[in-house]
Design a protein around this motif. Structure first.
Motif, PDB file in Angstrom:
ATOM      1  N   ARG A 174      29.047  92.185 109.670  1.00  0.00           N
ATOM      2  CA  ARG A 174      29.175  92.671 111.029  1.00  0.00           C
ATOM      3  C   ARG A 174      28.323  93.921 111.171  1.00  0.00           C
ATOM      4  NH1 ARG A 174      33.903  92.507 115.277  1.00  0.00           N
ATOM      5  NH2 ARG A 174      33.329  94.322 116.458  1.00  0.00           N
ATOM      6  N   VAL A 175      27.485  93.939 112.193  1.00  0.00           N
ATOM      7  CA  VAL A 175      26.512  95.016 112.352  1.00  0.00           C
ATOM      8  C   VAL A 175      27.164  96.208 113.047  1.00  0.00           C
ATOM      9  CG1 VAL A 175      24.310  95.646 113.391  1.00  0.00           C
ATOM     10  CG2 VAL A 175      24.636  93.332 112.482  1.00  0.00           C
ATOM     11  N   GLY A 176      27.088  97.351 112.387  1.00  0.00           N
ATOM     12  CA  GLY A 176      27.553  98.608 112.974  1.00  0.00           C
ATOM     13  C   GLY A 176      26.410  99.614 112.950  1.00  0.00           C
ATOM     14  N   ALA A 177      26.726 100.855 113.258  1.00  0.00           N
ATOM     15  CA  ALA A 177      25.690 101.888 113.357  1.00  0.00           C
ATOM     16  C   ALA A 177      24.909 102.033 112.052  1.00  0.00           C
ATOM     17  CB  ALA A 177      26.331 103.216 113.748  1.00  0.00           C
ATOM     18  N   ALA A 178      25.594 102.016 110.916  1.00  0.00           N
ATOM     19  CA  ALA A 178      24.917 102.233 109.635  1.00  0.00           C
ATOM     20  C   ALA A 178      23.957 101.076 109.329  1.00  0.00           C
ATOM     21  CB  ALA A 178      25.950 102.380 108.517  1.00  0.00           C
ATOM     22  N   GLN A 179      24.357  99.848 109.683  1.00  0.00           N
ATOM     23  CA  GLN A 179      23.495  98.695 109.422  1.00  0.00           C
ATOM     24  C   GLN A 179      22.274  98.730 110.346  1.00  0.00           C
ATOM     25  OE1 GLN A 179      26.954  98.385 109.752  1.00  0.00           O
ATOM     26  NE2 GLN A 179      27.054  98.468 107.530  1.00  0.00           N
ATOM     27  N   ILE A 180      22.469  99.232 111.564  1.00  0.00           N
ATOM     28  CA  ILE A 180      21.341  99.348 112.488  1.00  0.00           C
ATOM     29  C   ILE A 180      20.336 100.372 111.949  1.00  0.00           C
ATOM     30  CG2 ILE A 180      20.701 100.162 114.815  1.00  0.00           C
ATOM     31  CD1 ILE A 180      23.136  98.535 115.837  1.00  0.00           C
ATOM     32  N   ALA A 181      20.841 101.439 111.325  1.00  0.00           N
ATOM     33  CA  ALA A 181      19.939 102.428 110.711  1.00  0.00           C
ATOM     34  C   ALA A 181      19.098 101.762 109.625  1.00  0.00           C
ATOM     35  CB  ALA A 181      20.739 103.586 110.116  1.00  0.00           C
ATOM     36  N   ALA A 182      19.731 100.938 108.785  1.00  0.00           N
ATOM     37  CA  ALA A 182      19.001 100.281 107.694  1.00  0.00           C
ATOM     38  C   ALA A 182      17.961  99.310 108.263  1.00  0.00           C
ATOM     39  CB  ALA A 182      19.975  99.547 106.779  1.00  0.00           C
ATOM     40  N   ALA A 183      18.352  98.556 109.308  1.00  0.00           N
ATOM     41  CA  ALA A 183      17.433  97.569 109.894  1.00  0.00           C
ATOM     42  C   ALA A 183      16.237  98.258 110.532  1.00  0.00           C
ATOM     43  CB  ALA A 183      18.170  96.719 110.922  1.00  0.00           C
ATOM     44  N   ALA A 184      16.492  99.336 111.261  1.00  0.00           N
ATOM     45  CA  ALA A 184      15.396 100.051 111.925  1.00  0.00           C
ATOM     46  C   ALA A 184      14.456 100.638 110.879  1.00  0.00           C
ATOM     47  CB  ALA A 184      15.947 101.152 112.827  1.00  0.00           C
ATOM     48  N   THR A 185      15.015 101.156 109.775  1.00  0.00           N
ATOM     49  CA  THR A 185      14.191 101.712 108.699  1.00  0.00           C
ATOM     50  C   THR A 185      13.333 100.629 108.066  1.00  0.00           C
ATOM     51  OG1 THR A 185      15.942 103.309 108.302  1.00  0.00           O
ATOM     52  CG2 THR A 185      14.282 103.088 106.577  1.00  0.00           C
ATOM     53  N   ALA A 186      13.855  99.406 108.047  1.00  0.00           N
ATOM     54  CA  ALA A 186      13.105  98.273 107.490  1.00  0.00           C
ATOM     55  C   ALA A 186      12.020  97.799 108.446  1.00  0.00           C
ATOM     56  CB  ALA A 186      14.059  97.126 107.169  1.00  0.00           C
ATOM     57  N   GLY A 187      12.010  98.335 109.669  1.00  0.00           N
ATOM     58  CA  GLY A 187      10.992  97.963 110.649  1.00  0.00           C
ATOM     59  C   GLY A 187      11.409  96.797 111.525  1.00  0.00           C
ATOM     60  N   ALA A 188      12.696  96.443 111.522  1.00  0.00           N
ATOM     61  CA  ALA A 188      13.157  95.289 112.311  1.00  0.00           C
ATOM     62  C   ALA A 188      13.390  95.710 113.764  1.00  0.00           C
ATOM     63  CB  ALA A 188      14.449  94.731 111.721  1.00  0.00           C
ATOM     64  N   ALA A 189      12.662  95.104 114.690  1.00  0.00           N
ATOM     65  CA  ALA A 189      12.891  95.387 116.113  1.00  0.00           C
ATOM     66  C   ALA A 189      14.028  94.522 116.632  1.00  0.00           C
ATOM     67  CB  ALA A 189      11.624  95.105 116.910  1.00  0.00           C
ATOM     68  N   THR A 190      14.229  93.373 115.977  1.00  0.00           N
ATOM     69  CA  THR A 190      15.304  92.454 116.374  1.00  0.00           C
ATOM     70  C   THR A 190      16.022  91.995 115.108  1.00  0.00           C
ATOM     71  OG1 THR A 190      13.877  90.535 116.146  1.00  0.00           O
ATOM     72  CG2 THR A 190      13.994  91.518 118.343  1.00  0.00           C
ATOM     73  N   LEU A 191      17.228  91.498 115.294  1.00  0.00           N
ATOM     74  CA  LEU A 191      17.955  90.863 114.190  1.00  0.00           C
ATOM     75  C   LEU A 191      18.357  89.458 114.620  1.00  0.00           C
ATOM     76  CD1 LEU A 191      20.318  93.753 112.973  1.00  0.00           C
ATOM     77  CD2 LEU A 191      18.286  92.860 111.810  1.00  0.00           C
TER      78      LEU A 191
END
Ligand code: AMP
Ligand code: MG
Length: 429
Positions: A174-191
């Motif tokens: 389940r995506v929360g704030a911390a997971q969004i931080a990791a995704a954005a750092t990975a360069g993901a604009a979408t999931l």
């Protein structure tokens, strides 16, 4: 364990234990929630901008588009130096300039030189350490170092946290704030996330009106419809607007037929053996096969579970508000999570300490009681029951953040005993 339409309520049936009921639901959920290609949930996936992914269920891994850090980076505000120049404290170096975050040095630093650097800025070529500003003394264009410097000090090396192509988020989660931080750092604009699980909610009973509507004597407000709708949202599912059905066969069947367009169908009330408890037969006429009716638990005993002709997960929840809540949290949640791609397991318990004596109850069925847990400075996690008069009282539940589990409620439990609770606030598993 299925009942033919004629046997509902007439056949003497044994109440299932909680363990048995969970296992029946687990198997039923797995039958209908088999995963599709590449392990994606059968309900399908969609690509969602990360800003809108809060609460969604990740369905495909998020992958690094570059190394992290993407370059050797300073961890401190200070001076970038060559460690060979300052193996002992007291060395003085010539300041060549300043590198701020987002910029890089044009030329390498040479022997006897230092470059002022800010946290997050790329290390200039030639430098192999950073001395923090607190350990430096600046005089005109020179800096003296109070400390000895070793190679690599205060530098985060390129790729030291993650490498290009590495998985940073693994589904399902389940995506929360911390997971969004990791995704954005990975360069993901979408999931890529699981589509919302559609859930149909049907409140049954002639006595029900919606809050805000006029109420005749004897009528009550429907609290289960809004409660279940909220719980489904909390679990990341998408509830249809709650519908209500009267205690009348034809209208009930029409409402349930419509509800069975969804993979998960919840009805509340009308599951017992009263003269107007018409839900079981109505479902059977639509091809639902009941897997059980009745669980040895308090509250929630009349709970029923069945599977529809297209694998629909059908839950007949008892009408009393706390029973409906407890059954939804203990059983329906498994089906939602199964559809989302998680293992359909019952909620986890947490061990905490009981803060008050509990007297024996006359009923020996395992109990799930609204309770509040909190963290005490010296005694750790404690739990106390909230003031609660029984399964028709939603107010004690509204002060609770957990269900306190009593496997043997007919025995006294003294304060200080280690007990199990099921947290009902999201985020525990
Ligand atoms: P039933 O399971 O239909 O026999 O209902 C058990 C009790 O729960 C009765 O007192 C009902 O009036 C009450 N009840 C049933 N459905 C709801 C609902 N949606 N909201 C609040 N109370 C309900
Ligand atoms: Mg009823």
């Amino acid at each position: 364990m299925s009942a033919s339409s004629s046997s509902w309520g007439k056949r003497p049936h044994r109440l299932l234990t909680m363990g048995e009921a969970w296992e029946v639901v687990r198997i039923g959920v797995l039958e209908s929630a088999r995963r599709g290609p590449h392990g994606a949930p059968k309900i399908g996936t969609e690509s969602v901008p990360i800003d809108e992914c809060m609460g969604r269920i990740l369905a495909r891994p998020a992958i690094m588009d570059d190394d992290y850090p993407a370059f050797d980076k300073s961890m401190m505000d200070g001076f970038a130096v060559r460690s060979a120049d300052c193996a002992a404290p007291g060395s003085t170096l010539k300041i060549r300039g300043l590198i701020v975050a987002g910029r890089s040095a044009d030329t390498p630093i040479g022997r006897g030189e230092a470059m002022q650097i800010n946290t997050g800025a790329p290390i200039p070529a030639g430098a192999d350490a950073v001395v923090r500003i607190e350990d430096c003394e600046v005089e005109s264009d020179c800096v003296s170092l109070r400390v000895a410097v070793t190679a690599g000090k205060n530098i985060s090396r390129q790729g030291s946290d993650r490498r290009t192509g590495e998985v940073v988020l693994t589904p399902p989660l389940r995506v929360g704030a911390a997971q969004i931080a990791a995704a954005a750092t990975a360069g993901a604009a979408t999931l890529e996330v699981a589509k919302h699980v559609q859930v149909a909610l049907v409140s049954t009973g002639d006595e029900l009106v919606r809050a805000g509507e006029a109420r005749r004597f004897g009528q009550i407000y429907d609290s289960n419809g809004p409660m279940l709708s909220a719980m489904m949202r909390e679990l990341g599912a998408s509830p249809r607007p709650p519908s209500s059905a009267p205690d009348e066969s034809e209208a009930l069947i029409a409402t349930l037929r419509n509800a069975m367009e969804c993979p998960i169908v919840l009805t509340v009330g009308g599951m017992s053996m009263g003269t107007h408890d018409l839900v079981p037969q109505a479902f059977e006429s639509l091809g639902v096969e009941w897997r059980f009716h009745g669980v040895s638990m308090r509250p929630g005993k009349p709970m029923a579970y069945g599977v529809g002709p297209d694998g629909q997960q059908v839950f007949g929840l008892p009408g009393n508000p706390v029973s409906a809540y407890v059954c939804a949290w203990l059983f329906v949640r498994m089906a939602i999570r199964g559809q989302q791609g998680f293992e359909p397991l019952p909620p986890r318990t947490v061990r905490v300490t009981l803060s008050e004596d509990i007297k024996p109850h006359h009923d020996s069925r395992p109990a799930y009681v609204p309770a509040k847990m909190w963290s005490d400075e010296t005694r750790g996690l404690l739990v106390v029951r909230t003031k609660w008069s029984g399964s028709s009282d939603p107010f004690g539940l509204s002060e609770a953040n957990a269900l306190l589990y009593f496997p043997n409620p007919d025995k006294a439990t003294p304060a200080g005993t280690g007990v199990e609770v099921i947290p009902t606030t999201w985020g525990f598993d």
